[in-house]
Enzyme design. Structure first.
Site, PDB file in Angstrom:
ATOM      1  N   LEU A  56       1.155  -1.197   4.592  1.00  0.00           N
ATOM      2  CA  LEU A  56       1.905  -1.639   5.782  1.00  0.00           C
ATOM      3  C   LEU A  56       2.947  -2.718   5.463  1.00  0.00           C
ATOM      4  O   LEU A  56       3.103  -3.681   6.222  1.00  0.00           O
ATOM      5  CB  LEU A  56       0.959  -2.147   6.882  1.00  0.00           C
ATOM      6  CG  LEU A  56       0.009  -1.139   7.520  1.00  0.00           C
ATOM      7  CD1 LEU A  56      -0.747  -1.802   8.675  1.00  0.00           C
ATOM      8  CD2 LEU A  56       0.745   0.085   8.039  1.00  0.00           C
ATOM      9  N   THR A 106      -3.815   9.137   7.476  1.00  0.00           N
ATOM     10  CA  THR A 106      -4.325   9.434   6.140  1.00  0.00           C
ATOM     11  C   THR A 106      -5.785   8.969   6.047  1.00  0.00           C
ATOM     12  O   THR A 106      -6.243   8.169   6.865  1.00  0.00           O
ATOM     13  CB  THR A 106      -3.491   8.714   5.062  1.00  0.00           C
ATOM     14  OG1 THR A 106      -3.545   7.308   5.311  1.00  0.00           O
ATOM     15  CG2 THR A 106      -2.057   9.187   5.073  1.00  0.00           C
ATOM     16  N   CYS A 129      -4.890   2.640   9.815  1.00  0.00           N
ATOM     17  CA  CYS A 129      -4.303   2.591   8.468  1.00  0.00           C
ATOM     18  C   CYS A 129      -5.415   2.396   7.438  1.00  0.00           C
ATOM     19  O   CYS A 129      -6.190   1.441   7.535  1.00  0.00           O
ATOM     20  CB  CYS A 129      -3.282   1.466   8.355  1.00  0.00           C
ATOM     21  SG  CYS A 129      -2.606   1.337   6.678  1.00  0.00           S
ATOM     22  N   ILE A 140       0.661   1.786   0.235  1.00  0.00           N
ATOM     23  CA  ILE A 140       1.782   0.915   0.584  1.00  0.00           C
ATOM     24  C   ILE A 140       1.248  -0.383   1.216  1.00  0.00           C
ATOM     25  O   ILE A 140       1.728  -1.469   0.903  1.00  0.00           O
ATOM     26  CB  ILE A 140       2.748   1.617   1.573  1.00  0.00           C
ATOM     27  CG1 ILE A 140       3.162   3.001   1.055  1.00  0.00           C
ATOM     28  CG2 ILE A 140       3.965   0.731   1.842  1.00  0.00           C
ATOM     29  CD1 ILE A 140       3.928   3.018  -0.220  1.00  0.00           C
ATOM     30  N   ASN A 155      -1.219   1.807  15.838  1.00  0.00           N
ATOM     31  CA  ASN A 155      -1.833   2.303  14.604  1.00  0.00           C
ATOM     32  C   ASN A 155      -3.206   1.651  14.423  1.00  0.00           C
ATOM     33  O   ASN A 155      -3.321   0.526  13.952  1.00  0.00           O
ATOM     34  CB  ASN A 155      -0.907   1.987  13.424  1.00  0.00           C
ATOM     35  CG  ASN A 155      -1.415   2.566  12.116  1.00  0.00           C
ATOM     36  OD1 ASN A 155      -2.513   3.107  12.052  1.00  0.00           O
ATOM     37  ND2 ASN A 155      -0.625   2.446  11.077  1.00  0.00           N
ATOM     38  N   GLY A 206      -0.937  15.890   9.772  1.00  0.00           N
ATOM     39  CA  GLY A 206      -1.853  16.099   8.649  1.00  0.00           C
ATOM     40  C   GLY A 206      -1.591  17.420   7.961  1.00  0.00           C
ATOM     41  O   GLY A 206      -2.065  18.467   8.404  1.00  0.00           O
TER      42      GLY A 206
END
Lengths: 218, 267
Positions: B62, B183, B123, B60, B120, B227
């Site tokens: 962000l 991820t 990412c 994606i 975050n 997860g």
């Protein structure tokens, strides 16, 4: 938008790999809206356009892998929806060009808006359908070339069939296309089904699935 | 931070609250919004997703409206219904260290509305990896702590150092919690189609379990485990190794009602 289970009423085989699945339940939806159906073979649900067949809620399924095979085999399906924006045809005379897996959607659009429907198939169908049917690539192209006097077209099928149809029809009328981008949530959360368009990024699960063809293929 | 039940909707997958259409809010301890960056981000070009039975790869990138527009929406009551129904966690990131600080500064006036801020740092779909520079990361952790008077959570992944070292650093800098894990960079090859993104789903579970286990041994941080949590048994395993709460992400794609099933463990 809600979670629900659908129980299979009837399974109608159209070709070797394509089926209509009708259900005992009914949900309210608009043309070209879809539901996300859970399978055992993928961690994401799969989108299926909603329609009707023999007065029942129905979807068309072409088996292209284990997930679509699972949907045909199961008697109870978990799903959420309806998702997406309903297609509102512009004024004037219109036609939907579709593949056999889209027959329930075509039937729904025909009943609601009285448009013409043309079905293009790679092989003969095992049932009679209430729409003109052409079989094979060349007859399908000839059909598209022959269409005249329409104000709009809606194309629903595979990526390749949609692009070929758009290229033939784009100068004849306003052309709408139901796009097939990969989806995960179906509700606008994940941004996975993004599609680049002339007017910016669209997310098919909330802005679509139907867009003007010229927005994408200018 | 007290979450009842200790179930969090994961950032990214949960969007900006859309899953409340499909999940009973009483079964959600907190809802983490999609990560907001300083500048708006268009996200990565399609295709952005591929899924199998055991994993999902997303690219994606962000995609988000940026903090300025987000604050306009916040002030315009766009999220008021969400706030009425659940506790909300604000997730943020930047394309460099300074942008993390800029987002934090802009959000200071609104921090009281949120149960926590999740930073975050991990990412896999952007170029900047804060975890790869421990010195700068420490400066960042201290600066953010100084600026924000809110429950602060670092979302860390496994790329850029041992998670327990990064988590300990966060604890030493006064942070309150960690989300483990994000991820992981992955690649899907399908004929001519190649999708590079972050992998999630059941394949992550053993890695995330180990991360939680190691961080719990080294810290007393609030741990949000994330997860591959697909069912009640997965959730129990994470609590057993030290999770304070669990985060549900990819499982929402398969069945949003799984949140309600897991929540029954706590009622």
């Amino acid at each position: 938008m809600e979670n629900f289970s659908l129980t299979k009423h009837e399974l109608i085989q159209l070709t070797e790999d394509t089926f209509i699945v009708s259900f005992n339940e009914w949900i309210e939806f608009e043309p070209t809206q879809f539901i996300m159906i859970e399978t055992e073979t993928s961690i994401v649900r799969k989108p299926f356009g909603l329609g009707r067949w023999n007065k029942r809620l129905a979807i068309g399924v072409q088996i292209i892998g284990p997930g679509t095979g699972y949907i045909v085999q199961q008697n109870v399906l978990n799903a959420h929806g309806p998702c997406g924006r309903g297609f509102v045809p512009p004024g004037g005379k219109g036609a939907m060009i579709a593949t056999p897996a889209c027959l329930p959607m075509a039937m729904d659009l025909k009943e609601r808006h009285g448009c013409d429907v043309f079905i293009g198939s790679a092989e003969e169908l095992s049932i009679e359908i209430p729409f003109p049917l052409v079989v094979g690539d060349e007859p399908f192209l000839n059909l598209l070339r022959s269409l005249r006097g329409y104000n709009w077209f809606l194309i629903v099928g595979s990526d390749q069939m949609e692009k070929v149809s758009y290229d033939v029809l784009k100068d004849k009328a306003e052309v709408f296309v139901s796009f097939n981008e990969y989806m995960a949530c179906g509700i606008g959360a994940c941004k996975g089904c993004a599609k680049e368009t002339r007017t910016g990024l669209k997310h098919l699960c909330i802005d679509g699935p139907v867009l003007r063809g010229e927005e994408v293929w200018s | 931070m007290e979450l009842r039940p200790p179930i969090v909707i994961a950032s990214g997958i949960g969007g900006m609250g859309e899953y409340l259409k499909l999940i009973d809010p009483k079964c959600i301890g907190a809802y983490t919004l999609k990560t907001i960056t300083f500048k708006p981000r268009h996200g990565n070009p399609p295709p952005r997703l591929i899924a199998t039975q055991n994993y999902l790869i997303n690219s994606i990138g962000l995609e988000n409206v940026g903090v300025k527009k987000f604050i306009e929406e916040l002030r315009g009551q766009v999220y008021d219904e969400l706030f009425r129904k659940v506790k909300v966690i604000f997730s943020f990131a930047g394309e460099n260290f300074e942008e993390y600080l800029l987002v934090a500064e802009k959000m200071v006036p609104y921090q009281d509305r949120f149960a926590a801020f999740e930073c975050n740092f991990s990412c896999p779909n952007v170029q900047f990896n804060p975890l790869s520079n421990p010195t700068e990361l420490k400066r960042m952790l201290l600066e953010l702590r100084k600026r924000l008077n809110v429950f602060l959570i670092a979302k860390i992944g496994i790329e850029g150092g041992f998670v327990e070292d990064v988590a300990k650093l966060a604890e030493d800098c006064g942070w309150n919690g960690v989300t483990l894990i994000n991820t992981i960079r992955a690649l899907h090859v399908d004929g001519e189609r190649i999708i590079a993104g972050g992998v999630s789903g059941p394949v992550l579970k053993p890695i995330a379990l180990r991360a939680v286990y190691e961080v719990r041994k080294r810290t007393s941080l609030f741990i949000i485990a994330s997860g591959g949590i697909m069912n009640e048994e997965d959730a129990q395993q994470f609590f057993k190794v030290g999770a304070s709460a669990i985060s549900i992400g990819t499982a929402l794609y398969k069945n949003p009602k799984i949140v309600e099933k897991i929540a029954k463990m706590f009622y």
